[in-house]
Design a protein around this motif. Structure first.
Motif, mmCIF file in Angstrom:
data_model
loop_
_atom_site.group_PDB
_atom_site.id
_atom_site.type_symbol
_atom_site.label_atom_id
_atom_site.label_comp_id
_atom_site.label_asym_id
_atom_site.label_seq_id
_atom_site.Cartn_x
_atom_site.Cartn_y
_atom_site.Cartn_z
ATOM 1 N N VAL A 194 68.772 -27.197 6.627
ATOM 2 C CA VAL A 194 67.351 -27.424 6.820
ATOM 3 C C VAL A 194 67.123 -27.635 8.292
ATOM 4 O O VAL A 194 67.884 -28.299 8.968
ATOM 5 C CB VAL A 194 66.894 -28.676 6.059
ATOM 6 C CG1 VAL A 194 65.444 -28.927 6.313
ATOM 7 C CG2 VAL A 194 67.149 -28.496 4.593
ATOM 8 N N ARG A 195 66.092 -27.061 8.713
ATOM 9 C CA ARG A 195 65.790 -27.256 10.110
ATOM 10 C C ARG A 195 64.441 -27.930 10.226
ATOM 11 O O ARG A 195 63.522 -27.615 9.502
ATOM 12 C CB ARG A 195 65.748 -25.910 10.793
ATOM 13 C CG ARG A 195 65.309 -26.014 12.237
ATOM 14 C CD ARG A 195 65.799 -24.863 12.999
ATOM 15 N NE ARG A 195 66.993 -25.299 13.657
ATOM 16 C CZ ARG A 195 67.978 -24.553 14.046
ATOM 17 N NH1 ARG A 195 67.951 -23.357 13.855
ATOM 18 N NH2 ARG A 195 69.016 -24.996 14.634
ATOM 19 N N ALA A 196 64.375 -28.832 11.128
ATOM 20 C CA ALA A 196 63.098 -29.511 11.322
ATOM 21 C C ALA A 196 62.152 -28.571 12.035
ATOM 22 O O ALA A 196 62.547 -27.712 12.814
ATOM 23 C CB ALA A 196 63.298 -30.773 12.145
ATOM 24 N N ARG A 197 60.947 -28.760 11.741
ATOM 25 C CA ARG A 197 59.972 -27.904 12.373
ATOM 26 C C ARG A 197 59.558 -28.501 13.700
ATOM 27 O O ARG A 197 59.639 -29.702 13.929
ATOM 28 C CB ARG A 197 58.777 -27.775 11.472
ATOM 29 C CG ARG A 197 59.247 -27.273 10.163
ATOM 30 C CD ARG A 197 58.193 -26.516 9.491
ATOM 31 N NE ARG A 197 58.698 -26.123 8.203
ATOM 32 C CZ ARG A 197 58.306 -26.679 7.077
ATOM 33 N NH1 ARG A 197 57.398 -27.595 7.082
ATOM 34 N NH2 ARG A 197 58.812 -26.299 5.945
ATOM 35 N N ARG A 198 59.066 -27.639 14.497
ATOM 36 C CA ARG A 198 58.659 -28.103 15.802
ATOM 37 C C ARG A 198 57.473 -29.027 15.652
ATOM 38 O O ARG A 198 56.544 -28.773 14.917
ATOM 39 C CB ARG A 198 58.284 -26.908 16.646
ATOM 40 C CG ARG A 198 57.966 -27.310 18.055
ATOM 41 C CD ARG A 198 57.371 -26.162 18.816
ATOM 42 N NE ARG A 198 56.882 -26.579 20.085
ATOM 43 C CZ ARG A 198 57.569 -26.493 21.198
ATOM 44 N NH1 ARG A 198 58.786 -26.035 21.172
ATOM 45 N NH2 ARG A 198 57.047 -26.884 22.339
ATOM 46 N N GLY A 199 57.532 -30.089 16.368
ATOM 47 C CA GLY A 199 56.430 -31.025 16.301
ATOM 48 C C GLY A 199 56.585 -32.024 15.177
ATOM 49 O O GLY A 199 55.871 -33.000 15.113
ATOM 50 N N GLN A 200 57.532 -31.791 14.333
ATOM 51 C CA GLN A 200 57.749 -32.746 13.260
ATOM 52 C C GLN A 200 58.845 -33.706 13.637
ATOM 53 O O GLN A 200 59.682 -33.406 14.464
ATOM 54 C CB GLN A 200 58.154 -32.022 11.997
ATOM 55 C CG GLN A 200 56.985 -31.424 11.282
ATOM 56 C CD GLN A 200 57.412 -30.927 9.931
ATOM 57 O OE1 GLN A 200 58.577 -31.018 9.589
ATOM 58 N NE2 GLN A 200 56.487 -30.396 9.187
ATOM 59 N N ALA A 201 58.817 -34.786 12.990
ATOM 60 C CA ALA A 201 59.870 -35.756 13.264
ATOM 61 C C ALA A 201 61.196 -35.183 12.822
ATOM 62 O O ALA A 201 61.323 -34.600 11.761
ATOM 63 C CB ALA A 201 59.576 -37.042 12.510
ATOM 64 N N THR A 202 62.159 -35.358 13.658
ATOM 65 C CA THR A 202 63.468 -34.852 13.282
ATOM 66 C C THR A 202 64.276 -35.950 12.638
ATOM 67 O O THR A 202 65.478 -35.869 12.519
ATOM 68 C CB THR A 202 64.215 -34.346 14.512
ATOM 69 O OG1 THR A 202 64.246 -35.423 15.468
ATOM 70 C CG2 THR A 202 63.489 -33.189 15.115
ATOM 71 N N ASN A 203 63.557 -36.915 12.248
ATOM 72 C CA ASN A 203 64.200 -37.999 11.543
ATOM 73 C C ASN A 203 64.835 -37.462 10.276
ATOM 74 O O ASN A 203 64.279 -36.635 9.578
ATOM 75 C CB ASN A 203 63.126 -39.025 11.177
ATOM 76 C CG ASN A 203 63.723 -40.334 10.781
ATOM 77 O OD1 ASN A 203 64.930 -40.488 10.785
ATOM 78 N ND2 ASN A 203 62.851 -41.266 10.427
ATOM 79 N N SER A 204 65.962 -37.961 9.992
ATOM 80 C CA SER A 204 66.621 -37.470 8.783
ATOM 81 C C SER A 204 65.788 -37.813 7.556
ATOM 82 O O SER A 204 65.785 -37.083 6.575
ATOM 83 C CB SER A 204 68.001 -38.088 8.665
ATOM 84 O OG SER A 204 67.883 -39.488 8.506
#
Lengths: 486, 203
Positions: free
Chosen positions: A303-313
């Protein structure tokens, strides 16, 4: 239908469409599989449009800079029923609401309506960039989209908008999206859009048939570096080497995501059973470079975090979980009859609960009926098996009208079935029953009266109102009574 | 996914097998016991179709084992029975209501905005419904996450549909047969009556 219109107005359409997809009870509330035609024609019927309009109108239209927060809140305010649905919808909506800045506010009444009415006024004010429109239209088609053209395009905000427009919904449109080069700079939008692109790529995946956990393979744009490190225990991240242009990267990735539904099948690890553990970070599954085809089968879902979204697990895992849930709800919607028009998790869950309870009650009722109908319990079923009567049954139907307390309606079986079963059963059941028909029936009648009350108590044991046994006996089991009491 | 005919047949066979166990002791039983036997054997048959892969099937088998261990063991002959019955199900999820309520109150105090409250309300609704679903689906209490719950529900619904279809088809067939025999016997009586009635005319 409105396809031509759609091509032109695809940009604007996305907004109401997203809105529709979330709030339209008459349409499919699932974001990812919303057919394009519905996007055009569906109009939100009863989702408190005024409420939503107010929140949106006041906040989103005029305050682009704080769209994200506002849009989120507004969205939530308007759509109480799908709070957990937020994950996929609201972010796209947030982005989407950036778009309205380009368009002069239409006033509340126009906002929510079906897309066709929404489009024409907005179209007038839309940036007179025919290229943009065309590209937006083309871009809006995910599944067929050829993103390679977009790769090298600098993603302006208008492009972002177009991406968003598409991303917000369930685009299976007919337009081919090649490039999107909108010339309206809008800083917020670009950020939002990148996210939306990824989101759209993620949402596009469910559109691809056969890919189960598609949404788990979202790829984030590389613009912000390597986002998406965090994963839940079940997710692995693919590291994207810095691609120069975030937009290009994301569009490229979107394309990739489009193109590799089959690969996703490999990578995806359907480990539904394992609990969601948002706290864990597992970097073990990182892959360098392109994630095109060779995910090792180490049992992780990337899963990849989206840009601008928290990359918090936490948020990543949360997102994955939400998408899984929405996917399951989609299947359940297909299974439970009469739920196509239901939107929102709570109502859907309610329907599911009712259906399961009704099925359980039917089993009780039928077993009681069998117990009385056939005291010897010698159900001679070879005849049934031989006559493939069960194949006729496969479609779940019944000839006997079911008691009204059952919530489901069953279509009657074709008559042929009855003849077949008669012929098959007749040889076997006739003999034990024929000598004692009269006595049997009387006994059966008496048995029914006494047992009906028990059946009814069983049926209503779940806490429903206990009806008057007499009334229920006479009213709720007409079929049985007809057969039993001549 | 709808129940297939092969599923129907499998279920029927297993159910038959279960019913056979009851046949010897049939004369002494009341309607209730017969009904219970039918239902239990149907449940075990339905659960055994899944061969222990799903949580609900294991929970269902365990539940019927508490009511009629003998039946379950007979029906699921072999190692599978032992494995299924003795298999440790995950622990029930126990929520201490007081603590949950207190924390919810605190949360509520913090968020005052209308939209947040609406969202919280929606969340509560969904949670309540999820809990209701857990109560309905066998073994639902043991499922730790919602995704699993929904998946199990899906499978359970399909199996229930199979069960209902098969049972209903048998009931219909049996009833139709009874009606047919009744009609035949009634017709026979009528004809005989006519013959007797017409005798004096003949002679």
């Amino acid at each position: 239908m409105d396809l031509s219109e759609k091509d032109e107005f695809s940009a604007e359409k996305r907004n109401p469409d997203n809105y529709d997809s979330v709030n339209n009870p008459s349409g499919d509330w699932r974001v990812d599989s919303y057919p394009s035609e519905n996007l055009i024609s569906a109009g939100p019927a009863s989702c408190s449009p005024s409420q939503m309009m107010d929140s949106f109108g006041q906040t989103l239209w005029y305050d682009p800079t704080s769209v994200q927060a506002v849009g989120y809140a507004g969205f939530n305010g308007g759509n109480a029923s799908s709070s957990s649905f937020r994950g996929s919808i609201d972010r796209s909506l947030e982005m989407g609401w950036n778009l309205p800045n380009l368009l002069p506010p239409k006033g509340n009444g126009l906002f929510l309506p079906n897309a066709s009415s929404f489009l024409p006024p907005s179209m007038a004010q839309f940036p007179a960039d025919s290229g943009f429109i065309e590209r937006a239209a083309r871009f809006s088609l995910f599944s067929g989209g050829n993103f390679s053209d977009m790769v090298n395009q600098p993603l302006g905000n208008s492009e972002a908008i177009g991406l968003f427009l598409q991303g917000g919904g369930t685009m299976q449109g007919q337009c081919q999206s090649n490039e999107l080069n909108v010339g309206e700079p809008h800083n917020d939008v670009s950020v939002a859009v990148k996210e939306s692109t990824v989101r759209s790529s993620e949402q596009a995946k469910p559109n691809v048939p056969g890919s189960g956990n598609v949404s788990e393979d979202t790829q984030s744009s590389g613009g912000n570096g390597q986002k998406g490190r965090e994963t839940s225990s079940n997710t692995k991240k693919r590291k994207r080497n810095g691609q120069k242009n975030s937009e290009a990267a994301q569009s490229h990735r979107s394309q990739q995501s489009e193109e590799e539904p089959d690969n996703n099948g490999d990578e995806k690890r359907n480990d539904e059973q394992s609990p969601n553990s948002p706290g864990k970070k597992s970097n073990s599954g990182k892959q360098q470079g392109k994630q095109s085809s060779d995910p090792p089968k180490d049992g992780y879902i990337h899963v990849r975090a989206r840009r601008g979204q928290a990359t918090n697990s936490h948020s990543l895992a949360e997102r994955v979980r939400r998408e899984k849930i929405s996917e399951r709800m989609k299947f359940l919607q297909d299974l439970v009859p009469g739920c196509n028009k239901v939107t929102g998790k709570a109502v859907m869950l309610d329907e599911i609960i009712n259906y399961v309870q009704s099925l359980q009650r039917q089993v009780e009722f039928l077993s009681m009926k069998l117990a009385t109908v056939n005291p010897q319990m010698d159900f001679n079923l070879e005849g049934l098996l031989a006559k493939d009567a069960l194949q006729l049954r496969a479609g779940s139907s019944s000839t006997t009208p079911f008691p009204p307390n059952m919530s489901m309606a069953y279509p009657p079986l074709p008559h042929g079935f009855m003849q077949q079963t008669l012929s098959s059963i007749g040889r076997t059941i006739t003999s034990p029953l024929s000598p004692m028909n009269g006595g049997f029936k009387r006994q059966e009648t008496n048995g029914w009266e006494g047992d009906l009350q028990n059946v009814i108590h069983i049926n209503y044991g779940a806490g429903d109102v206990t009806p008057d046994p007499q009334a229920a006996a006479t009213a709720s089991l007409p079929a049985a009574n007809m057969k039993v009491e001549p | 996914m709808q129940p297939t005919s092969s599923m129907n047949e499998e279920f029927l066979k297993k159910w038959q097998m279960g019913l056979q166990i009851f046949r010897p002791s049939i004369d002494n039983t009341s309607v209730h016991e017969r009904k219970k036997a039918i239902k239990l054997s149907a449940d075990v048959a339905m659960a055994s179709l899944r061969k222990g892969t799903t949580c609900w099937s294991r929970a269902l088998i365990e539940k019927t084992a508490t009511e009629d261990n003998f039946l379950v063991r007979q029906m699921l002959s072999g190692i599978k029975a032992e494995a299924l019955i003795n298999k440790k199900l995950p622990k029930k999820i126990v929520c201490h209501r007081k603590i949950v309520r207190r924390s919810k109150k605190i949360l509520r105090r913090k968020s005052k905005s209308a939209s947040e409250e609406a969202a919280a309300k929606a969340k509560r609704l969904v949670k309540r419904r999820t809990q209701g679903l857990r109560n309905v689906v066998p073994g639902g209490e043991l499922m730790s996450n919602d995704v699993l719950l929904l998946q199990e529900t899906l499978d359970y619904i399909v199996s229930l549909q199979t069960q209902v279809n098969v049972m209903r088809s048998i009931v219909d067939a049996a009833e139709a047969e009874i009606e047919r025999t009744v009609c035949c016997s009634e017709n026979a009586i009528v004809i005989r009556g006519w013959r007797d009635y017409s005798k004096p005319f003949c002679t």
